[in-house]
Every structure is written in structure tokens, then in C-alpha cells.
Design an enzyme around this catalytic site. Structure first.
Site, short mmCIF file in Angstrom:
data_model
loop_
_atom_site.label_atom_id
_atom_site.label_comp_id
_atom_site.label_asym_id
_atom_site.label_seq_id
_atom_site.Cartn_x
_atom_site.Cartn_y
_atom_site.Cartn_z
N ASP A 79 0.78 -1.26 0.01
CA ASP A 79 0.16 -0.05 0.09
C ASP A 79 0.79 1.32 0.03
O ASP A 79 0.80 2.18 -0.94
CB ASP A 79 -0.77 0.10 1.12
CG ASP A 79 -1.79 0.91 1.34
OD1 ASP A 79 -1.65 2.23 1.04
OD2 ASP A 79 -3.26 0.64 1.43
N LEU B 287 -5.19 2.21 -0.18
CA LEU B 287 -5.25 1.45 -1.44
C LEU B 287 -5.41 0.05 -1.46
O LEU B 287 -5.98 -0.49 -1.91
CB LEU B 287 -3.69 1.66 -2.09
CG LEU B 287 -3.20 3.04 -2.56
CD1 LEU B 287 -2.09 3.07 -3.27
CD2 LEU B 287 -4.57 3.76 -3.18
N ASP B 288 -5.01 -0.60 0.03
CA ASP B 288 -5.79 -1.96 0.06
C ASP B 288 -7.08 -2.02 -0.04
O ASP B 288 -7.63 -3.16 -0.30
CB ASP B 288 -5.05 -2.23 1.54
CG ASP B 288 -3.62 -2.83 1.27
OD1 ASP B 288 -3.36 -3.23 0.22
OD2 ASP B 288 -2.76 -2.94 2.44
N VAL B 289 -7.83 -1.11 0.70
CA VAL B 289 -9.16 -1.14 0.90
C VAL B 289 -9.80 -0.97 -0.57
O VAL B 289 -10.58 -1.66 -1.06
CB VAL B 289 -9.68 0.03 1.89
CG1 VAL B 289 -11.25 0.05 1.90
CG2 VAL B 289 -9.25 -0.47 3.36
#
Length: 612
Positions: free
Chosen positions: A442, A470-472
Site C-alpha cells: 500500500d 489502497l489496500d481497501v
């Protein structure tokens, strides 16, 4: 309805017409993605073009009127979606700033600085747009599988709660955090002024890197734990001596130390640099295996229901951390049976503190409701077992390191041999689009793509958010890509599809407006003070973006939050209180009945869609 026609389409929404109405808001990303998936307006269809600007909702609106999106044609009954900022008009959530404030996004993003901060990017709106597309794709998929047409509703308030669900779960756990919640964190600065991110998952590489730069041993040892937990806590209060050490070395020296020690560093790139290299790719790719003689997917035609459009479908998920597990979690919320592939002994992240009833609260936020099967994918026998499981599944989803699936004989070509109807989904870091890219995590992707600059206004130095943006968002895009692949499979007569999504695609989706400003030669960053909350006597308030310039003239520091909000309302200005602790969301009147607890006692946010 008549069954939608089986075609040789290469895009799942080919032949469908797109209409939008109501005020703008979190619909821009939805309309863009629907067009990328093949939908066109009637005007575009008449002109023979499918890539024009397309429909845009009408007028600025007041933030309380929902927007509408509809798809029709190609044998489908009309699929409608309603998109709004909040389900409760009196909540004060009427735009991006107020949603970030109320849902806890400002609080989590601000942990690095010690005060709540608004993201200068439209994170809640982007996530909401993706959720709207997911709901519409799920509705069309249910129709294609014999279900009836449904209307989907989603909102930025629910998207915001989903974005902070791990932090909310941790705040409501039976025990405290394993690492300190205090200001601090990357990026670091070299002696020649280069801002950079550092990444390693190995404590030995961490120690070797700092020792090569002659950092104090005590600081190196004390810094590892907060650095390791920064993904979970959204802050990293490691010793100031590490920042001081970085400032005594040139960027070239720092790069050499990282290369020699097995750590990775990445210079923070600007939005202008990212715009100049951008290849214009969509945030995901869909690649059908072919239209030869596909094997019809296993299905129960009567399974899809109004609130469970994916019922009857099986998803195999082999994911770690956030991106792939969140994508599978969303598919499970839509009704799919999710079978999670875990290593022998179970996912080690199940034990990550803090816990509820002995299970990690953060892990539950992404994995509750999934069935688990333990497999050693290094074992020939267990790989054979996984291929057998894939032969009867609809989706195989993973986020393994690049090249690992191929090395194990578990890539899309291998699994297509046992199940030609399989939707094979890979949620990775870079999608092979950035030569020489660093580790696809991320914060490194944020650094490399200009997110660190976009997330902060002009008067703040660039810094990737320590909230896992960004992971989410990458997990949301991964679920969107899988749904698009499933619909494409149905419309292609059962042929399998490979779908690829990435953190890079999430970064580009999030920064799209800023990148467009950069390409026009404008300053891509938002102005000084943008989305900076105002202090009150007992908390903080956040004005809407349109009211922020006027509220700057008010000194509210001596007023309690409720009185400050009343004073602003009396002068025709809109604002809402900032949630400081995610645990407070349980009893927040702006989210009546939204936060529940699962069977383990862990806080759970509401499903992001409603189907009628």
C-alpha cells in the site's frame, strides 16, 4: 423477464444503455467504470461511439438529494441504482468532507499528525462509486442466472464505515492495541531533500538497513514494532533518531544501503510525474479464455434472491492481509459461499491483537462468515486437492506474490484446464505496468504514484497516508472485477475469464481528478488548508467543501461543538462534528442502528448496499 441473450461480447455491459439523473456526488467513478465495462448512453449508441464523456448527473444539488443510475437493454430488465451521501438527511453528511469527518476517516488519517485531517482526495466518493457498480453488476448477474430485477441503493456513509471497519473493530475489541497509538511515521527525508518510503517485512532487513546508515541500536530496535504495526494502527511513533539518521545521508547512499540489506525504498513521485507516464489503462482487465466449447458453470437457477444475488456461487479465496480478503468478503456479503484457503495451522493473522473472543478483531472485519480449509500449497497432494476444489468453483481469487501461482502450477492456465468456466482473479500490486517497480504494498504504491502528494493540500509536505487507502480501495476494485468477470461469463455462454486488478489501479482511480488537472497544466494539488477541521472547545468540526472558505472567518475554539455547529447553521453554513475515536461510532446518532456485533463480539459495519 426473457433470459438475456448469450453473445460473443468481450465486455460484460456491451449492448446496455446507461442513464444518470440527479445531482453529482459519488457517481462520477461509477459512470466512468460502467462505460469502461461497455455501457453507452443512447446518444453514444446512436453515434456509434462507446467512449465519449457519457451522462453526468444534473446540477450541483444540496448533498441531500440522491442521484440515480440505470442500465437497460440486451434482454435485461432495467437495473436501477440510487447513490447518496447519507441515508439520513439530517446527519450533516452532505459531501466528501462531512462524510470523511463523520465516519472516522479524518481521525484515522490524522493519527500520524496527532489531529484529525481530511484527505484531499475524494476517497469516500470513489469507494461509493465502485460499490454502486458492484451492486448493479450483482443485480444483472442475478437476472442472468434466473433471478428477478432488483433496485440497489448505496451511500458514502456506508462506504466510509467500510473503509474504517478494521480500525472500528480494533477500537471495540476486548483488549488494547499491541502498538502505541501516537503521532509519527514515514516518509523519511535524505540529506539532499528526497522524501522516501521504506518497506520491508523482515526485521533482519530492517535492522541491517539502519545499521548500514549507522543509526543508534536502541532506536533501530525500538522502531521495528511501530513500523511493523503501522498498517494496523495508521501511525508509527518510532524514535526521532531514525529520521535524524536518514537526514545525514544522501539519497544515493540510502538506495545503496537498502539494496545491500534486502529492504526497499521508494522516492515520493509527484502527480505531474505520474500523469506523464500514465498509460490510460482501466483499473482492471478482463480476459476471456475463449469462446470455443466452454463448460457450463455449476449453478442453481433458483438460488439468487433479492438481497443475495450471488447465492449459489462458490468463491475460493487464497488471500493475505487486506486486498484479496476484502474482495472475497464483499462477494460473501452478496451471497456467495466463500471458502478461504489457509496454511496449515490457520492464517497467522487470526491471532493479531487486539482480539475478540480470542480471534483478531481486524481479521474478523474481513473474514467473518467464510469457511476455512487448511492446505499446504507447497505440497503436491494439497495442490492437487486445490485444483480439485477449483474444478467445482465459480471463482478462484488470490493475491500471492508475482510469479508464485505459475511456479506452483496454480495460474489461470492451469486451473482453466480443470475448470474452463472458472473466473480466475488476481489482485496484485502493479499489474505489470510499472517497469522496475518496488514491492507492491500500500504505502509503496502510494509513494510511487503521487498519492502521497494528492492526499495532502499545498501547504503540507507530501506524505502517503498511513490509513490503508489502497489496500481497501484495491479490495473494492477486486470485487468489482470479479463481478464483471462473472457477468461476462454468463453472457458468453459459460466461458471462463481471467480478471486482474491492482493497487496501482486503485491509486489511479483515486487520483484521477488530480492527474487530469496535471495534464491540463494546472496545479494538481488542492489549496492550502483544504479539508482541515476547525477546533472547538471540546472537539472538532468539518465544514462542507463549499462552506469551508466562509467558516474560516469564525473563531469557534471557545464554543462546544454543538453550539459551534448551531452558530454556523444560523448563518447558512453546513458542517458536522468530527468523529475522534472510531469506538464512538457505536452510539453516534448520525448512524442509528448501523454498528452491530458479530458472534465473537467484534464490531461489524452494515452491508454497503440495500436491495429491493
Amino acid at each position: 423477464m426473457a433470459s438475456p441473450a448469450v453473445t460473443r461480447t468481450v465486455r460484460p455491459l456491451e449492448g446496455l444503455h446507461l442513464d444518470a439523473s440527479g445531482p453529482p456526488g459519488p457517481t462520477g467513478p461509477a459512470l466512468e467504470h460502467l462505460r469502461l465495462l461497455g455501457a453507452v448512453t443512447r446518444a453514444e449508441a446512436g453515434a456509434g461511439a462507446g467512449t465519449g464523456a457519457g451522462p453526468e448527473p444534473d446540477g450541483p444539488g444540496d448533498g441531500r438529494t440522491p442521484a440515480g443510475i440505470s442500465l437497460s437493454g440486451a434482454g435485461f430488465d432495467r437495473q436501477d441504482a440510487t447513490v447518496r451521501w447519507s441515508a439520513h438527511p439530517a446527519s450533516g453528511m452532505t459531501d466528501e468532507a462531512t462524510v470523511q469527518a463523520a465516519t472516522g476517516i479524518m481521525a484515522v488519517h490524522g493519527r500520524r499528525d496527532g489531529t484529525p485531517r481530511g484527505l484531499a482526495v475524494d476517497y469516500a466518493a470513489t469507494a461509493t462509486g465502485v460499490l454502486a457498480v458492484q451492486g448493479m453488476l450483482a443485480g444483472l448477474l442475478a437476472q442472468a442466472r434466473g433471478g428477478r430485477a432488483v433496485k440497489v441503493t448505496t451511500g458514502a456513509d456506508r462506504a466510509g464505515l467500510l473503509a474504517v471497519s478494521q480500525y472500528l473493530a480494533a477500537a471495540g475489541a476486548d483488549e488494547g492495541e499491541a502498538a502505541e497509538l501516537a503521532p509519527g511515521g514515514p516518509p523519511f527525508t535524505s540529506s539532499d531533500g528526497v522524501l522516501f518510503e521504506l518497506e520491508t517485512l523482515d526485521p533482519g532487513a530492517w535492522a541491517a538497513f539502519w545499521q548500514a546508515l549507522e543509526a543508534p541500536f536502541g532506536a533501530v530496535r525500538a522502531g521495528w514494532r511501530p513500523f511493523q504495526f503501522r498498517y494496523a494502527t495508521a501511525c508509527a511513533p518510532f524514535p526521532a533518531a531514525l529520521h535524524t539518521t536518514a537526514r545525514t545521508h544522501t539519497w544515493r547512499r540510502i538506495e545503496a544501503a537498502a539494496a545491500a540489506c534486502g529492504a526497499e525504498v521508494c522516492r515520493l513521485r509527484t502527480l505531474a510525474e505520474r500523469a506523464a507516464e500514465h498509460d490510460g489503462a482501466a483499473p482492471w482487465s478482463l480476459s476471456p479464455y475463449g469462446f470455443g466449447h466452454p463448460t457450463a458453470p455449476h449453478r442453481d437457477p433458483g438460488a439468487p434472491g433479492p438481497s443475495r444475488p450471488l447465492a449459489g456461487l462458490t468463491v475460493l479465496e487464497a488471500g493475505r492481509r487486506i486486498q484479496a480478503p476484502l474482495a472475497a468478503h464483499l462477494l460473501g456479503l452478496l451471497g456467495a459461499d466463500v471458502v478461504r484457503i489457509e496454511p496449515p495451522g490457520g492464517d497467522p493473522l487470526r491471532g493479531m491483537p487486539p482480539a475478540c473472543s480470542g480471534i483478531s478483531a481486524r481479521w474478523l472485519a474481513l473474514n467473518r462468515g467464510k469457511r476455512a480449509v487448511e492446505l499446504d500449497i507447497k505440497s503436491v497432494a494439497d495442490r492437487r486437492r486445490l485444483r480439485q476444489m477449483a474444478s467445482g468453483a465459480d471463482v478462484f481469487l488470490h493475491n500471492w506474490a508475482p510469479g508464485k501461482a505459475a511456479a506452483l502450477g496454480l495460474d489461470s492456465a492451469h486451473l482453466a484446464a480443470v475448470n474452463p468456466a472458472l473466473v480466475y482473479a488476481y489482485t496484485g500490486g502493479w499489474a505489470g505496468r510499472i517497469p522496475g517497480a518496488p514491492m507492491g504494498t500500500d504505502f509503496m504504491v502510494q509513494a510511487r504514484t503521487g498519492v502521497g502528494e494528492a492526499a495532502r493540500p499545498q501547504d503540507e509536505p507530501p506524505a502517503p497516508s498511513l490509513m490503508t487507502l489502497l489496500d481497501v480501495l484495491g479490495g473494492l476494485l477486486g470485487a468489482e472485477a470479479v463481478l464483471a468477470g462473472l457477468l461476462l461469463r454468463e453472457r458468453s455462454g459459460g466461458a471462463g475469464v481471467r480478471v486482474d486488478s491492482s493497487l496501482l489501479g486503485a491509486a489511479d482511480a483515486l487520483t484521477a481528478p488530480a492527474l487530469r488537472r496535471a495534464l491540463r497544466g494546472q496545479d494538481p494539488r488542492r489549496p492550502a488548508g483544504f479539508r482541515r477541521p476547525l477546533r472547538t472547545a471540546d472537539g472538532w468540526i468539518a465544514p462542507t467543501d463549499t462552506c469551508a472558505p466562509a467558516t474560516a472567518a469564525y473563531d469557534l475554539r471557545e464554543l462546544p461543538t454543538a453550539e459551534a455547529l448551531a452558530q454556523l447553521r444560523a448563518h447558512g453554513l453546513s458542517a458536522t462534528g468530527v468523529t475522534i475515536d472510531p469506538a464512538d461510532l457505536h452510539h453516534d446518532p448520525r448512524f442509528p442502528g448501523s454498528i452491530s456485533r458479530d458472534a465473537h463480539g467484534a464490531p461489524a459495519v452494515p452491508d454497503p448496499w440495500s436491495f429491493l
